[in-house]
Write a protein that holds these residues in place. Structure first.
Motif, PDB file in Angstrom:
ATOM      1  N   UNK A   1     -10.095  -5.720  -6.231  1.00 27.59           N
ATOM      2  CA  UNK A   1     -10.651  -4.463  -6.845  1.00 27.59           C
ATOM      3  C   UNK A   1      -9.554  -3.688  -8.243  1.00 27.59           C
ATOM      4  N   UNK A   2      -8.416  -3.794  -7.615  1.00 25.27           N
ATOM      5  CA  UNK A   2      -7.501  -3.709  -8.740  1.00 25.27           C
ATOM      6  C   UNK A   2      -7.030  -4.169  -9.997  1.00 25.27           C
ATOM      7  N   UNK A   3      -7.963  -5.950  -9.025  1.00 25.95           N
ATOM      8  CA  UNK A   3      -7.446  -6.589 -10.398  1.00 25.95           C
ATOM      9  C   UNK A   3      -8.575  -6.908 -11.257  1.00 25.95           C
ATOM     10  N   UNK A   4      -9.948  -6.121 -10.809  1.00 29.00           N
ATOM     11  CA  UNK A   4     -11.111  -6.289 -11.728  1.00 29.00           C
ATOM     12  C   UNK A   4     -10.491  -5.386 -12.284  1.00 29.00           C
ATOM     13  N   UNK A   5      -9.939  -4.378 -12.348  1.00 32.24           N
ATOM     14  CA  UNK A   5      -9.656  -2.829 -12.659  1.00 32.24           C
ATOM     15  C   UNK A   5      -7.985  -3.025 -13.764  1.00 32.24           C
ATOM     16  N   UNK A   6      -7.913  -4.169 -14.009  1.00 37.05           N
ATOM     17  CA  UNK A   6      -6.568  -4.947 -14.513  1.00 37.05           C
ATOM     18  C   UNK A   6      -5.673  -4.471 -14.232  1.00 37.05           C
ATOM     19  N   UNK A   7      -5.784  -4.330 -13.422  1.00 40.55           N
ATOM     20  CA  UNK A   7      -4.242  -3.516 -12.688  1.00 40.55           C
ATOM     21  C   UNK A   7      -3.370  -4.850 -12.610  1.00 40.55           C
ATOM     22  N   UNK A   8      -2.124  -4.917 -12.230  1.00 37.10           N
ATOM     23  CA  UNK A   8      -1.331  -5.791 -12.127  1.00 37.10           C
ATOM     24  C   UNK A   8      -0.735  -5.778 -10.585  1.00 37.10           C
ATOM     25  N   UNK A   9      -0.681  -6.863  -9.849  1.00 34.99           N
ATOM     26  CA  UNK A   9      -0.300  -6.833  -7.948  1.00 34.99           C
ATOM     27  C   UNK A   9       1.183  -6.204  -8.044  1.00 34.99           C
ATOM     28  N   UNK A  10       1.678  -5.995  -8.774  1.00 41.26           N
ATOM     29  CA  UNK A  10       2.481  -4.989  -8.842  1.00 41.26           C
ATOM     30  C   UNK A  10       2.251  -3.419  -8.457  1.00 41.26           C
ATOM     31  N   UNK A  11       1.538  -2.674  -8.971  1.00 40.49           N
ATOM     32  CA  UNK A  11       1.222  -1.973  -9.265  1.00 40.49           C
ATOM     33  C   UNK A  11      -0.035  -1.817  -7.993  1.00 40.49           C
ATOM     34  N   UNK A  12      -0.735  -3.329  -7.849  1.00 36.17           N
ATOM     35  CA  UNK A  12      -1.563  -3.123  -6.553  1.00 36.17           C
ATOM     36  C   UNK A  12      -0.448  -2.564  -5.866  1.00 36.17           C
ATOM     37  N   UNK A  13       0.696  -3.375  -5.770  1.00 30.91           N
ATOM     38  CA  UNK A  13       0.858  -3.320  -4.256  1.00 30.91           C
ATOM     39  C   UNK A  13       1.509  -1.796  -4.418  1.00 30.91           C
ATOM     40  N   UNK A  14       1.704  -1.052  -5.748  1.00 33.86           N
ATOM     41  CA  UNK A  14       2.583   0.150  -5.296  1.00 33.86           C
ATOM     42  C   UNK A  14       1.490   1.280  -4.613  1.00 33.86           C
ATOM     43  N   UNK A  15       0.418   0.853  -4.465  1.00 32.91           N
ATOM     44  CA  UNK A  15      -0.858   1.602  -4.464  1.00 32.91           C
ATOM     45  C   UNK A  15      -1.171   1.235  -2.706  1.00 32.91           C
ATOM     46  N   UNK A  16      -0.704  -0.090  -2.156  1.00 29.77           N
ATOM     47  CA  UNK A  16      -1.017  -0.206  -1.050  1.00 29.77           C
ATOM     48  C   UNK A  16       0.188   0.387   0.006  1.00 29.77           C
ATOM     49  N   UNK A  17       1.017   0.395  -0.564  1.00 26.38           N
ATOM     50  CA  UNK A  17       2.513   0.624   0.334  1.00 26.38           C
ATOM     51  C   UNK A  17       1.858   2.297   0.313  1.00 26.38           C
ATOM     52  N   UNK A  18       1.202   2.521  -0.137  1.00 27.15           N
ATOM     53  CA  UNK A  18       0.770   3.874  -0.062  1.00 27.15           C
ATOM     54  C   UNK A  18      -0.296   3.816   1.264  1.00 27.15           C
ATOM     55  N   UNK A  19      -0.520   3.378   1.521  1.00 29.22           N
ATOM     56  CA  UNK A  19      -1.079   2.545   3.131  1.00 29.22           C
ATOM     57  C   UNK A  19      -0.214   2.537   4.116  1.00 29.22           C
ATOM     58  N   UNK A  20      -1.276   3.201   5.366  1.00 26.11           N
ATOM     59  CA  UNK A  20      -0.803   2.487   6.415  1.00 26.11           C
ATOM     60  C   UNK A  20      -0.829   0.700   6.582  1.00 26.11           C
ATOM     61  N   UNK A  21      -0.263   0.399   7.296  1.00 27.32           N
ATOM     62  CA  UNK A  21       0.306  -0.639   6.917  1.00 27.32           C
ATOM     63  C   UNK A  21       0.062  -1.085   8.546  1.00 27.32           C
ATOM     64  N   UNK A  22      -0.432  -0.695   9.801  1.00 23.97           N
ATOM     65  CA  UNK A  22      -0.619  -0.606  10.732  1.00 23.97           C
ATOM     66  C   UNK A  22      -1.757  -1.030  11.843  1.00 23.97           C
ATOM     67  N   UNK A  23      -3.019   0.003  10.303  1.00 23.20           N
ATOM     68  CA  UNK A  23      -3.735   0.388  10.602  1.00 23.20           C
ATOM     69  C   UNK A  23      -4.728   1.102  10.284  1.00 23.20           C
TER      70      UNK A  23
END
Length: 151
Positions: free
Chosen positions: A57-79
């Motif tokens: 979804x982030x890529x479709x919105x024109x976001x780079x993987x670094x920006x997407x990674x920053x957003x994902x870093x705010x989400x829990x990784x283990x659940x």
């Protein structure tokens, strides 16, 4: 965590709609994680499918993987993320996307003044020379052809 609950890479790819190399690429970039079997095969928790959906979804919105990674870093990784987690992450994207939309509207509305010569030093060029920053380097073309320092 029960090994039966883990998905092999091919199943992750099939369910998420991306290729196996793409799943590996996302893992190399730290966007998703896996565990390894004793035979060194990747296995993924099921919630990784949601993370891949966020990446796509982030890529479709024109976001780079670094920006997407920053957003994902705010989400829990283990659940799987909760609704609150999603709201927090999406609010960051909202501000970023709003700023991009406004910038694109300015570019769209200013295209008629672009002469397309490549010098990009027009005072009104909103694409590459915002606020005529290149004027400090002197008159004439600054971007085209590329200077030896840019090549």
């Amino acid at each position: 965590m029960d090994r039966l609950d883990l998905l092999p890479i091919g199943e992750v790819a099939r369910r998420s709609g991306v290729s196996v190399p793409t799943v590996r690429f996302y893992e190399e970039r730290g966007l998703i994680t896996s565990v390894r079997t004793t035979g060194n095969q990747r296995r993924f928790e099921r919630h990784v499918l949601r993370r891949i959906a966020v990446v796509r979804a982030g890529q479709r919105f024109g976001m780079g993987l670094a920006e997407i990674g920053e957003a994902l870093a705010t989400l829990p990784a283990d659940h799987p993320p909760t609704k609150r987690d999603w709201v927090r992450m999406s609010s960051r994207w909202h501000a970023l996307l709003t700023a991009r939309i406004e910038a694109m509207e300015r570019v769209r509305d200013g295209l008629s003044s672009c002469i397309g010569c490549g010098c990009l030093s027009l005072r009104s060029c909103p694409v590459y020379n915002h606020d005529d920053e290149l004027a400090a380097e002197g008159p004439g073309p600054r971007r085209w052809p590329p200077a030896a320092r840019d090549a």
